[in-house]
Design an enzyme around this catalytic site. Structure first.
Site, PDB file in Angstrom:
ATOM      1  N   SER A 136      52.931  24.655  43.035  1.00 21.33           N
ATOM      2  CA  SER A 136      54.130  24.097  42.365  1.00 21.33           C
ATOM      3  C   SER A 136      55.143  24.896  41.721  1.00 21.33           C
ATOM      4  O   SER A 136      56.192  24.341  41.261  1.00 21.33           O
ATOM      5  CB  SER A 136      53.521  23.232  41.114  1.00 21.33           C
ATOM      6  OG  SER A 136      52.720  23.716  40.202  1.00 21.33           O
ATOM      7  N   TYR A 191      50.095  47.149  32.578  1.00 24.64           N
ATOM      8  CA  TYR A 191      49.726  46.146  33.444  1.00 24.64           C
ATOM      9  C   TYR A 191      48.456  46.828  34.187  1.00 24.64           C
ATOM     10  O   TYR A 191      47.200  46.288  34.186  1.00 24.64           O
ATOM     11  CB  TYR A 191      50.523  45.890  34.480  1.00 24.64           C
ATOM     12  CG  TYR A 191      50.265  44.475  35.419  1.00 24.64           C
ATOM     13  CD1 TYR A 191      50.834  43.299  34.973  1.00 24.64           C
ATOM     14  CD2 TYR A 191      49.371  44.838  36.253  1.00 24.64           C
ATOM     15  CE1 TYR A 191      50.383  42.117  35.738  1.00 24.64           C
ATOM     16  CE2 TYR A 191      48.844  43.667  37.039  1.00 24.64           C
ATOM     17  CZ  TYR A 191      49.387  42.356  36.782  1.00 24.64           C
ATOM     18  OH  TYR A 191      49.058  41.275  37.345  1.00 24.64           O
ATOM     19  N   LYS A 221      42.916  42.387  38.924  1.00 21.89           N
ATOM     20  CA  LYS A 221      43.514  42.584  40.324  1.00 21.89           C
ATOM     21  C   LYS A 221      42.719  43.458  41.061  1.00 21.89           C
ATOM     22  O   LYS A 221      42.426  43.216  42.204  1.00 21.89           O
ATOM     23  CB  LYS A 221      45.090  43.011  40.005  1.00 21.89           C
ATOM     24  CG  LYS A 221      46.027  41.827  39.393  1.00 21.89           C
ATOM     25  CD  LYS A 221      45.869  40.861  40.355  1.00 21.89           C
ATOM     26  CE  LYS A 221      47.155  39.481  39.692  1.00 21.89           C
ATOM     27  NZ  LYS A 221      46.856  38.255  40.517  1.00 21.89           N
ATOM     28  N   VAL A 236      60.194  36.967  37.505  1.00 14.54           N
ATOM     29  CA  VAL A 236      60.243  35.912  36.299  1.00 14.54           C
ATOM     30  C   VAL A 236      59.468  34.817  37.033  1.00 14.54           C
ATOM     31  O   VAL A 236      60.039  34.021  37.854  1.00 14.54           O
ATOM     32  CB  VAL A 236      61.667  35.660  35.918  1.00 14.54           C
ATOM     33  CG1 VAL A 236      61.547  34.684  34.681  1.00 14.54           C
ATOM     34  CG2 VAL A 236      62.424  36.855  35.372  1.00 14.54           C
TER      35      VAL A 236
HETATM   36  P1  NAD Z   1      52.922  30.431  38.439  1.00 19.83           P
HETATM   37  O1  NAD Z   1      52.741  30.088  36.930  1.00 19.83           O
HETATM   38  O2  NAD Z   1      54.511  29.980  38.678  1.00 19.83           O
HETATM   39  O3  NAD Z   1      52.226  29.385  39.120  1.00 19.83           O
HETATM   40  C1  NAD Z   1      50.805  29.200  38.847  1.00 19.83           C
HETATM   41  C2  NAD Z   1      50.272  28.039  39.828  1.00 19.83           C
HETATM   42  O4  NAD Z   1      48.911  27.760  39.552  1.00 19.83           O
HETATM   43  C3  NAD Z   1      51.154  26.604  39.462  1.00 19.83           C
HETATM   44  O5  NAD Z   1      51.383  25.933  40.609  1.00 19.83           O
HETATM   45  C4  NAD Z   1      50.179  25.986  38.476  1.00 19.83           C
HETATM   46  O6  NAD Z   1      50.162  24.476  38.635  1.00 19.83           O
HETATM   47  C5  NAD Z   1      48.899  26.332  39.112  1.00 19.83           C
HETATM   48  N1  NAD Z   1      47.516  26.181  38.351  1.00 19.83           N
HETATM   49  C6  NAD Z   1      47.359  26.668  37.189  1.00 19.83           C
HETATM   50  N2  NAD Z   1      46.205  26.408  36.724  1.00 19.83           N
HETATM   51  C7  NAD Z   1      45.972  25.762  37.687  1.00 19.83           C
HETATM   52  C8  NAD Z   1      44.459  24.617  37.691  1.00 19.83           C
HETATM   53  N3  NAD Z   1      43.569  24.600  36.720  1.00 19.83           N
HETATM   54  N4  NAD Z   1      44.616  23.820  38.837  1.00 19.83           N
HETATM   55  C9  NAD Z   1      45.205  23.725  39.709  1.00 19.83           C
HETATM   56  N5  NAD Z   1      46.416  24.375  39.585  1.00 19.83           N
HETATM   57  C10 NAD Z   1      46.700  25.286  38.452  1.00 19.83           C
HETATM   58  O7  NAD Z   1      52.523  31.702  38.602  1.00 19.83           O
HETATM   59  P2  NAD Z   1      52.969  32.954  39.651  1.00 19.83           P
HETATM   60  O8  NAD Z   1      53.697  34.103  38.775  1.00 19.83           O
HETATM   61  O9  NAD Z   1      53.600  32.386  40.739  1.00 19.83           O
HETATM   62  O10 NAD Z   1      51.538  33.666  39.856  1.00 19.83           O
HETATM   63  C11 NAD Z   1      50.894  33.296  41.197  1.00 19.83           C
HETATM   64  C12 NAD Z   1      49.998  34.662  41.505  1.00 19.83           C
HETATM   65  O11 NAD Z   1      51.077  35.696  41.934  1.00 19.83           O
HETATM   66  C13 NAD Z   1      49.031  35.261  40.364  1.00 19.83           C
HETATM   67  O12 NAD Z   1      47.914  35.773  41.036  1.00 19.83           O
HETATM   68  C14 NAD Z   1      50.199  36.356  39.937  1.00 19.83           C
HETATM   69  O13 NAD Z   1      49.213  37.523  39.001  1.00 19.83           O
HETATM   70  C15 NAD Z   1      50.624  37.038  41.075  1.00 19.83           C
HETATM   71  N6  NAD Z   1      51.899  37.747  40.846  1.00 19.83           N
HETATM   72  C16 NAD Z   1      52.842  37.585  40.078  1.00 19.83           C
HETATM   73  C17 NAD Z   1      53.733  38.269  40.197  1.00 19.83           C
HETATM   74  C18 NAD Z   1      54.988  38.047  39.155  1.00 19.83           C
HETATM   75  O14 NAD Z   1      56.003  38.795  38.819  1.00 19.83           O
HETATM   76  N7  NAD Z   1      55.156  36.995  38.637  1.00 19.83           N
HETATM   77  C19 NAD Z   1      53.956  39.523  40.712  1.00 19.83           C
HETATM   78  C20 NAD Z   1      52.853  39.763  41.580  1.00 19.83           C
HETATM   79  C21 NAD Z   1      51.718  38.901  41.669  1.00 19.83           C
END
Ligand code: NAD
Ligand code: NA
Length: 400
Positions: free
Chosen positions: A50, A237, A246, A276
Site C-alpha cells: 500500500s 544504518y 538486513k 522518503v
Molecule cells: P512503507 O512503510 O512505505 O511500506 C510498508 C508496507 O508494509 C505498507 O504497505 C504497510 O501497510 C505494510 N505493513 C506493515 N505492517 C504490516 C502488517 N502487519 N500486515 C500487513 N501489512 C503491513 O515502507 P518502505 O520504506 O516501502 O519499506 C519496504 C521495504 O523496503 C523495507 O524492507 C525497507 O527496509 C526497504 N527499504 C527502504 C528504503 C527507504 O529508503 N525507504 C531503502 C531501501 C530499502
C-alpha cells in the site's frame, strides 16, 4: 470536510483521498512511458503493497509492461467517524480501480500479514480465484512490531546503533527544523529483536506456507528489499540494528534461493536507494544524509523515487531478456548503484561537512524531502484543490 495536513512528530495524522489518487496516477503515468518490463511475471503477491516500495512494485508490475495480476496485502485504516483513514487504504483502492479498468485482477487484503488466518485467506484466494499459483512474491513489509509465531508475544524492533552511541541531527517534519539527538547503542536483546522483526524470518515463513500449500508456480521468484548505504551512513544504518536485520535478510535470500531452485525459481534481495517513505522518516540521524543525497542526485540528473527504482529493478535486473539476474559478489541485486557512485558520495560528504540547523534548507533538498513526505499522504500536489470539500461519507461503503 476540508482536509489539511496535520503532522505530529514524524507521522501524518491526516491524508487527502484525492491527492492519494493523484499519487497513484502519477506513478502509473511514469511506468507507462518507461523502459518496459519484458518477460515479466503474470501473477504476483505483494506483501506490504500500500505504500513505498511495495506499492511502487505493484504499479510497476501491473502497468510497466508485465501486465501482472496482483494480490496486495497491507495493514491500513479505512475512513470512519473519527478519522479520514490512512493513505495506504486509498492507495490500495485507487490502484485496484485503475488496474481493473485495464482488465487486470487487483485483489486487496487489508489486515495483518503476520496472522495465520490472513495467510490462509490468501492461499484460498490464490487457489480458487487467482488461477492456482503465483510466479512472484514481493516482500516489502516494514513494521516496528511482529508477533512471535510460537508465543504470539509482540517483538519490537529498535532503531539504534551498535557499539558507541553517537549524536546527530534528525529532521523534524512537524516543525521544519533539525533536532539534535543521541542515537543510543542497542543491547544484544534489542539487536536480536530487531533481526526478528525486520530480518528474513517472516519472509521465509511466507515462502514456506505458500510452498506447502502448493501455490508457488514453476519458476517462481521472490524478492525482498534492503538498504546498505555508504561509509557516511555506516554507523547509523549498516552497523546498527537495522543493518543487522538486513544481514539476516540477505542470508535468508540464499536459503530461499536454494529451496526455490528446486522448482526452477529464484530468491533475491534488491538493495535500494535511500528514499522518503512512511518507514524511513523514523530512522534517527539519517535525514541529513537524505537531504544532501537528494540535492546531489537531482543536480547530476540521477535522482529516482520509489517508482523509478522499482521499474528499473524489474525491467533491468529481475526480468531481463536473457533471464539472467545481474548480482554482486554477495548475490545482491544493486539498484543503489547510482547513490553509491564515488562522485555522488564525495559531493554528499562536502555538503554534510557544512550542514547544520541553520542552513539545511539551502544546503540540502529539504523542500524535496518535505514534499515527498506530503505526497505520501496525498498533499502537496499543485493540481489538487485543497480548499475543496471532500465527502468522506462517499468512501464509507467502499472497500479497497
Ligand atoms: P512503507 O512503510 O512505505 O511500506 C510498508 C508496507 O508494509 C505498507 O504497505 C504497510 O501497510 C505494510 N505493513 C506493515 N505492517 C504490516 C502488517 N502487519 N500486515 C500487513 N501489512 C503491513 O515502507 P518502505 O520504506 O516501502 O519499506 C519496504 C521495504 O523496503 C523495507 O524492507 C525497507 O527496509 C526497504 N527499504 C527502504 C528504503 C527507504 O529508503 N525507504 C531503502 C531501501 C530499502
Ligand atoms: Na512497501
Amino acid at each position: 470536510m476540508i482536509i489539511k495536513p496535520v503532522i505530529k512528530g514524524q507521522v501524518a495524522k491526516t491524508c487527502h483521498p484525492i491527492g492519494c489518487k493523484k499519487a497513484v496516477e502519477e506513478q502509473i503515468d511514469y511506468v507507462r512511458q518507461a523502459d518496459p518490463i519484458k518477460n515479466g511475471p503474470k501473477k504476483v503477491l505483494v506483501l506490504g503493497a500500500s505504500s513505498g516500495f511495495g506499492l511502487a512494485s505493484r504499479i510497476s508490475l501491473a502497468f510497466g509492461g508485465a501486465k501482472a495480476d496482483t494480490i496486495g496485502v497491507a495493514f491500513e485504516r479505512g475512513p470512519s467517524e473519527a478519522s479520514v483513514g490512512s493513505a495506504g487504504w486509498y492507495n490500495a483502492l485507487y490502484f485496484r480501480e485503475a488496474a481493473e479498468q485495464e482488465g487486470l485482477i487487483a485483489k486487496n487484503f487489508i489486515g495483518d500479514a503476520f496472522s495465520a488466518e490472513m495467510r490462509q485467506q490468501i492461499i484460498d484466494y490464490i487457489k480458487t480465484e487467482f488461477g492456482g499459483t503465483v510466479d512472484l512474491v514481493v516482500y516489502s513489509l516494514a513494521t516496528g512490531v511482529r508477533p512471535d509465531p510460537e508465543t504470539g508475544q509482540k517483538i519490537r524492533s529498535s532503531l539504534k546503533t551498535v557499539g558507541e552511541p553517537l549524536t546527530g541531527y534528525t529532521v523534524n517534519l512537524e516543525k521544519d527544523c533539525f533536532d539534535e539527538g543521541v542515537l543510543e547503542a542497542a543491547d544484544p536483546q534489542e539487536i536480536e529483536d530487531t533481526v526478528r522483526v525486520m530480518g528474513g524470518e517472516d519472509w521465509a515463513e511466507w515462502i514456506k506456507v505458500l510452498s506447502d500449500a502448493g501455490v508457488l508456480a514453476e519458476g517462481c521468484q521472490t524478492v525482498a528489499y534492503s538498504y546498505i548505504g555508504s561509509q557516511i551512513t555506516r554507523r547509523i544504518y549498516h552497523e546498527g540494528t537495522l543493518g543487522h536485520a538486513k544481514e539476516h535478510l540477505h542470508k535468508t535470500a540464499d536459503v530461499l534461493d536454494e529451496q526455490l531452485r528446486k522448482i526452477g525459481g529464484q530468491a533475491h534481495v534488491a538493495v535500494c536507494k535511500a528514499l522518503v517513505t512512511k518507514a524511513s522518516v523514523f530512522i534517527p540521524a539519517f535525514s541529513p544524509y537524505i537531504l544532501a543525497l537528494f540535492k546531489v542526485m537531482k543536480e547530476l540528473g540521477l535522482h529516482e523515487g520509489c517508482i523509478e527504482q522499482m521499474q528499473r529493478l524489474f525491467a533491468q535486473r529481475l526480468y531481463t531478456e536473457t533471464g539472467e539476474v545481474p548480482v554482486d559478489d554477495q548475490r545482491l541485486v544493486r539498484v543503489d548503484d547510482w547513490e553509491l557512485r564515488p562522485d555522488v558520495q564525495e559531493k554528499v560528504q562536502v555538503i554534510l561537512n557544512e550542514m547544520g540547523p541553520d542552513n539545511f534548507p539551502e544546503l540540502g533538498d529539504y523542500e524535496g524531502y518535505k514534499n515527498d513526505f506530503l505526497k505520501l499522504n496525498g498533499f502537496g500536489f499543485t493540481d489538487v484543490n485543497y480548499d475543496e470539500e471532500v465527502s468522506i461519507e462517499n468512501f464509507a461503503s467502499r472497500q479497497p
